[in-house]
Design an enzyme around this catalytic site. Structure first.
Site, PDB file in Angstrom:
ATOM      1  N   GLY A 186       0.840  -1.194   0.000  1.00  0.00           N
ATOM      2  CA  GLY A 186       0.000   0.000   0.000  1.00  0.00           C
ATOM      3  C   GLY A 186       0.872   1.240   0.000  1.00  0.00           C
ATOM      4  N   GLY A 239      -0.590   2.512   6.625  1.00  0.00           N
ATOM      5  CA  GLY A 239      -0.696   1.753   7.869  1.00  0.00           C
ATOM      6  C   GLY A 239      -0.083   0.369   7.805  1.00  0.00           C
ATOM      7  N   SER A 282       2.687   4.752   1.107  1.00  0.00           N
ATOM      8  CA  SER A 282       3.356   5.225   2.313  1.00  0.00           C
ATOM      9  C   SER A 282       2.317   5.924   3.180  1.00  0.00           C
ATOM     10  CB  SER A 282       4.460   6.212   1.916  1.00  0.00           C
ATOM     11  OG  SER A 282       5.077   6.745   3.050  1.00  0.00           O
ATOM     12  N   SER A 341       5.955  -1.903  -2.389  1.00  0.00           N
ATOM     13  CA  SER A 341       5.930  -2.806  -3.551  1.00  0.00           C
ATOM     14  C   SER A 341       4.896  -2.346  -4.580  1.00  0.00           C
ATOM     15  CB  SER A 341       5.722  -4.258  -3.137  1.00  0.00           C
ATOM     16  OG  SER A 341       5.007  -4.416  -1.950  1.00  0.00           O
TER      17      SER A 341
END
Length: 192
Positions: free
Chosen positions: A31, A36, A33, A105
């Site tokens: 996800g 969470g 930056s 990623s």
């Protein structure tokens, strides 16, 4: 010179007969930056450790500082970083460790490639809208990226390709950390 991101204390190796999890697995948190990922991965790490599981956390910032130092933010360098994380995660999982990977990623095809190579891998999409991650960003990196001051910033000037079919989709602007951990634990127990 910035301090190296800290790593959580490791759960020491347990004798084979005492391991709660005989087969290793990898839980890959992806996800933007500030979505969470590290928060959820750390909370899950603490819960699994308390239950006696052999568990390790590979945090993207710590890996970049210690294993992938010198890599930039080109597509090739990002993919190399993700493959290095996957290699280490695979080694640990092969020895019965539950590995929690927290890494942006950003590219879907690279994530698919590495997840396919890992034993018992789960992809967890940690999702929050750009407005929310910008508000959470205490360093002001999103504002700088939106102003054009930081090139190659994922989600702003570089793409983030959201998973189409993650094993678990956690919308952190709608749930608490505790709720997220409970959903993760439920999914992990379903896969046992």
């Amino acid at each position: 010179m910035s301090a190296s991101p800290s790593l959580p204390a490791s759960q020491g190796p347990l004798p084979q007969g005492e391991r709660v999890n005989k087969a290793g697995r990898v839980v890959w948190f992806t996800g933007l930056s500030g979505a969470g990922k590290s928060t959820l991965a750390t909370a899950l790490f603490e819960e699994l450790s308390a239950r006696g599981e052999a568990v390790e956390l590979l945090d993207g910032d710590a890996v970049r500082e210690n294993l992938s130092k010198g890599l930039g933010f080109s597509r090739e360098d990002r993919d190399t970083n993700v493959r290095r994380i996957a290699f280490v995660a695979g080694l640990l999982a092969k020895h019965g460790v539950t590995v929690l990977v927290s890494a942006i990623s950003p590219y879907a095809d690279t994530r698919r490639e590495v997840l396919a190579s890992l034993p018992n891998a789960l992809e967890v999409f940690v999702d929050a809208p750009l407005e929310v991650v910008t508000e959470r960003d205490v360093k002001g990196l999103y504002l700088k990226a939106l102003a054009g001051e930081i090139p190659h910033f994922t989600g702003v000037s570089d793409p983030y390709e959201a998973p189409e079919n993650p094993d678990l989709h956690l919308r952190t602007d709608r749930i608490s950390v505790e709720d997220g951990v409970q959903q993760l634990l439920g999914r992990l127990s379903d896969d046992r």
